[in-house]
Design an enzyme around this catalytic site. Structure first.
Site, mmCIF file in Angstrom:
data_model
loop_
_atom_site.group_PDB
_atom_site.id
_atom_site.type_symbol
_atom_site.label_atom_id
_atom_site.label_comp_id
_atom_site.label_asym_id
_atom_site.label_seq_id
_atom_site.Cartn_x
_atom_site.Cartn_y
_atom_site.Cartn_z
ATOM 1 C CB CYS A 116 23.875 29.595 32.987
ATOM 2 S SG CYS A 116 23.084 28.578 32.005
ATOM 3 C CG HIS A 264 21.814 32.720 32.327
ATOM 4 N ND1 HIS A 264 22.088 32.528 31.225
ATOM 5 C CD2 HIS A 264 20.626 31.431 32.665
ATOM 6 C CE1 HIS A 264 21.879 31.228 30.702
ATOM 7 N NE2 HIS A 264 20.527 30.711 31.345
ATOM 8 C CG ASN A 294 19.695 29.757 28.045
ATOM 9 O OD1 ASN A 294 21.514 29.631 27.835
ATOM 10 N ND2 ASN A 294 19.408 28.573 29.405
#
Length: 344
Positions: A116, A264, A294
């Site tokens: 990430c 993120h 995500n």
């Protein structure tokens, strides 16, 4: 004469298959589709087919970018590919993508195994190469297919992650005002076990028993993704505000000078908690994951695309970028935006 680097174009490629909340609700009857959305901020995720790899998603995003910008493949000096779901342990997926795109033999290609925080790490390498005079144009690709690492029925991760590919063109530019600077990095390997796939490379932990017991007492297969959500939350809330302050200090800016914050895109609850902790208004804070989930290393590029399309990201804006997660690893920087073209 000092050289500067900036982002000039971004593209994305999303798999066709969608995993919507109604399908998850059928797997987790105690969660309604709306409750899943309230918890995550996600309504659907894209899922790659079994025979579609991260390199395929990245390649398609790159082709879309090259076609949209009109750049020739021969004009690209270096290829960076950030992924944690490569086709093989070896060879590197960047070599495979290099061949598919028809890049020059003297164009470098490098895999970056980051999650990430990976986009910002990749961006820092691209900027460094350009500012040093080594190259003029770097193609930064990100792609992950975490869905291949998730066990059906794992409520801790299945509602969160989606698959995607992104492509970002980083080039030498004339104006410092459209450049990227103030990179800050951090690492804490003590948190490695809180987001991990134990049986994913050469080390085969739990090989004898085949299962392991996680921190909540559940038995799990080591071949699938394990995430300790509370520990990840604690890490993020502790590290990200300090990361943002370090970026401001390094660039000698204050919050009043920041036009947009793009972090993120982990989940809505976490992002809203961070926004309030940072005391940033909703208008200056990007949450763009409702239709993708995500997507690991792709979340920041995908969010930037949405911000350009919605008009919340315009030229001459100071944009704070920050990624954080698996490793533990975190990284951030300040981008003064130019005229970024997007291709979807």
């Amino acid at each position: 004469m000092k050289r500067f680097a900036g982002i000039t174009a971004i593209s994305r490629f999303l798999p066709e298959k969608r995993l919507i909340n109604a399908e998850l609700s059928a797997i987790f009857p105690e969660w309604s589709p709306e409750k899943i959305y309230e918890k995550t901020g996600i309504r659907e995720r894209r899922i790659a087919d079994e025979n579609i790899m991260a390199s395929d998603l990245a390649t398609q995003a790159a082709l879309k970018l090259i076609d949209g910008t009109g750049f020739s493949a021969e004009s690209i000096d270096f290829l960076l590919f950030c992924t944690q779901t490569p086709d093989y342990l070896l060879p590197s997926s960047s070599c495979l993508i290099h061949q598919r795109l028809g890049l020059r033999p003297d164009c470098g290609a490098l895999d970056i195994n980051m999650g990430c925080s990976g986009f910002v790490y990749s961006l820092s390498l691209a900027v460094s190469m350009i500012e040093s005079g080594t190259v003029q144009r770097v193609l930064v690709l990100c792609a992950d297919t975490y869905s291949k690492l998730i066990q059906t029925g794992d409520r801790s991760v299945m509602p969160l992650f989606g698959d995607a590919g992104s492509a970002v063109m980083v080039e030498a530019i004339d104006l410092a005002k459209a450049s990227i600077q103030g990179f800050v990095f951090g690492t804490d390997g003590t948190g490695a076990g809180n987001l991990i796939v134990h049986h994913s490379a050469c080390k085969k932990e739990y090989a004898q028993q085949g299962l392991f017991r996680d921190n909540s007492g559940e038995m799990r297969s080591p071949e699938f993704l394990y995430m300790d959500g509370p520990e990840i939350l604690q890490f993020t809330l502790g590290r990200v505000p300090a990361l943002c302050r370090a970026i401001l200090e390094k660039t000698r800016l204050d919050w009043d000078a920041i036009d947009l914050v793009v972090l993120h895109q982990a989940n809505r609850f976490l992002l809203e908690t961070l926004r309030k902790k940072l005391k940033v208004s909703q208008e200056k804070f990007s949450i763009e994951m409702e239709l993708t989930g995500n997507t690991v290393s792709c979340t920041i590029p995908l969010a930037l695309i949405e911000c350009v399309q919605k008009g919340s990201l315009k030229p001459d804006m100071n944009v704070l970028l920050a990624g954080f997660g698996v490793g533990y690893s975190w990284a951030g920087c300040m981008m003064t935006s130019g005229n970024i073209r997007v291709f979807i």
